[in-house]
Motif scaffolding. Structure first.
Motif, PDB file in Angstrom:
ATOM      1  N   LEU A   1       0.838  -1.208   0.000  1.00  0.00           N
ATOM      2  CA  LEU A   1       0.000   0.000   0.000  1.00  0.00           C
ATOM      3  C   LEU A   1       0.873   1.259   0.000  1.00  0.00           C
ATOM      4  N   ALA A   2       2.012   1.156   0.668  1.00  0.00           N
ATOM      5  CA  ALA A   2       2.921   2.311   0.753  1.00  0.00           C
ATOM      6  C   ALA A   2       3.348   2.768  -0.646  1.00  0.00           C
ATOM      7  N   ASP A   3       3.476   1.807  -1.565  1.00  0.00           N
ATOM      8  CA  ASP A   3       3.916   2.164  -2.926  1.00  0.00           C
ATOM      9  C   ASP A   3       2.864   2.963  -3.690  1.00  0.00           C
ATOM     10  N   ILE A   4       1.599   2.848  -3.279  1.00  0.00           N
ATOM     11  CA  ILE A   4       0.535   3.558  -4.020  1.00  0.00           C
ATOM     12  C   ILE A   4      -0.197   4.536  -3.092  1.00  0.00           C
ATOM     13  N   LYS A   5       0.461   4.950  -2.028  1.00  0.00           N
ATOM     14  CA  LYS A   5      -0.237   5.761  -1.009  1.00  0.00           C
ATOM     15  C   LYS A   5      -0.769   7.081  -1.561  1.00  0.00           C
ATOM     16  N   HIS A   6      -0.118   7.589  -2.617  1.00  0.00           N
ATOM     17  CA  HIS A   6      -0.577   8.848  -3.225  1.00  0.00           C
ATOM     18  C   HIS A   6      -1.939   8.674  -3.900  1.00  0.00           C
ATOM     19  N   ARG A   7      -2.341   7.410  -4.190  1.00  0.00           N
ATOM     20  CA  ARG A   7      -3.605   7.163  -4.893  1.00  0.00           C
ATOM     21  C   ARG A   7      -4.797   7.053  -3.952  1.00  0.00           C
ATOM     22  N   ILE A   8      -4.547   6.871  -2.635  1.00  0.00           N
ATOM     23  CA  ILE A   8      -5.681   6.657  -1.717  1.00  0.00           C
ATOM     24  C   ILE A   8      -5.878   7.878  -0.817  1.00  0.00           C
ATOM     25  N   ALA A   9      -7.104   7.991  -0.270  1.00  0.00           N
ATOM     26  CA  ALA A   9      -7.400   9.129   0.607  1.00  0.00           C
ATOM     27  C   ALA A   9      -6.977   8.833   2.043  1.00  0.00           C
ATOM     28  N   GLY A  10      -6.767   7.558   2.362  1.00  0.00           N
ATOM     29  CA  GLY A  10      -6.348   7.192   3.718  1.00  0.00           C
ATOM     30  C   GLY A  10      -6.777   5.775   4.037  1.00  0.00           C
ATOM     31  N   THR A  11      -6.636   5.441   5.310  1.00  0.00           N
ATOM     32  CA  THR A  11      -6.980   4.092   5.770  1.00  0.00           C
ATOM     33  C   THR A  11      -7.750   4.177   7.087  1.00  0.00           C
ATOM     34  N   VAL A  12      -8.444   3.091   7.408  1.00  0.00           N
ATOM     35  CA  VAL A  12      -8.980   2.889   8.756  1.00  0.00           C
ATOM     36  C   VAL A  12      -8.334   1.613   9.261  1.00  0.00           C
ATOM     37  N   SER A  13      -7.736   1.673  10.431  1.00  0.00           N
ATOM     38  CA  SER A  13      -6.919   0.562  10.922  1.00  0.00           C
ATOM     39  C   SER A  13      -7.653  -0.252  11.989  1.00  0.00           C
ATOM     40  N   SER A  14      -7.382  -1.561  12.017  1.00  0.00           N
ATOM     41  CA  SER A  14      -8.067  -2.449  12.965  1.00  0.00           C
ATOM     42  C   SER A  14      -7.265  -2.723  14.234  1.00  0.00           C
ATOM     43  N   SER A  15      -6.074  -2.136  14.348  1.00  0.00           N
ATOM     44  CA  SER A  15      -5.288  -2.415  15.563  1.00  0.00           C
ATOM     45  C   SER A  15      -4.205  -1.369  15.779  1.00  0.00           C
TER      46      SER A  15
END
Ligand code: 5RP
Length: 214
Positions: free
Chosen positions: A37-51
């Protein structure tokens, strides 16, 4: 199995659309997903983490982490599993993050489950079923789980991100996962059972040289 986990995790990137907020699970397979995901992080608005653990890994890569209460429902959740049956019912919680994982799975349109081939089983239950329990209810819940045919064992020295305990239930042959999930959910003191059957996976990616998507 490390290579199989990495292959499954990297294939999950195919499901990401530009601008998405991506739900992120927990575990060693998800750790590979976070790296990808780090390689395409510019393409996403963010994440929601489970831990707490996944949040740390995401932030270390400079990937934004949002609260589910801010993001609202998610299009996509990517997480692993400890076992997966042919109907995509799952046992989860080997890493102890089952409660937050179940909340995110419920809030997501599509749950893509990333596994290595050893996780695919005909019937759930060889992997001990994790149950998160409020400490005060430990003995009561343990008694009910024994009545249900299991052998609950306290996960020694482990406290969940929510401050609770885990009972790992051995010896269950889970032929009706929806019914067992409901039965365990109803016991006072149970926070979450690691059976994901009422809301299982939608898509499974099994890590092979050419990952199998089913
Ligand atoms: C954590 C989980 C994980 O998805 C599950 O334990 C699989 O972990 P791994 O990818 O390390 O095999 O449910 O609570």
């Amino acid at each position: 199995m490390t290579e199989a986990k990495r292959r499954a995790a990297e294939k999950a990137i195919d499901f990401i659309e530009d601008g998405m907020i991506v739900g992120v699970g927990t575990g060693s397979t998800v750790a590979y997903f976070i790296d990808a995901l780090a390689d395409i992080k510019h393409r996403i608005a963010g994440t929601v983490s489970s831990s707490v653990d996944s949040t740390k890994k995401l932030k270390a890569h400079g990937i934004p982490v949002l609260e589910l209460n801010e993001s609202g429902p998610l299009q996509l959740y990517v997480d692993g599993a400890d076992e997966c049956d042919p109907k995509k019912n799952l046992i989860k919680g080997g890493g102890g993050a089952l409660t937050r994982e179940k909340i995110i799975a419920e809030a997501s349109d599509t749950y893509v489950c990333i596994i290595d081939p050893s996780k695919r089983v005909p019937v759930l239950g060889t992997f001990p079923l994790p149950v998160e329990v409020i400490p005060m209810g430990l003995a009561l819940v343990g008694g009910v789980l024994t009545q249900l045919g299991g052998n609950p064992v306290l996960r020694e020295g482990f406290v969940t991100d929510n401050g609770n305990l885990i009972l790992d239930v051995h010896g269950l042959q889970i032929t009706d996962p929806v019914m067992l999930e409901q039965a365990i959910n109803q016991v006072p003191g149970v926070v979450t059972v690691g059976l994901f059957a009422r809301r299982g996976a939608d898509i499974v990616i099994e890590g092979h040289e050419n990952p199998e998507v089913w």
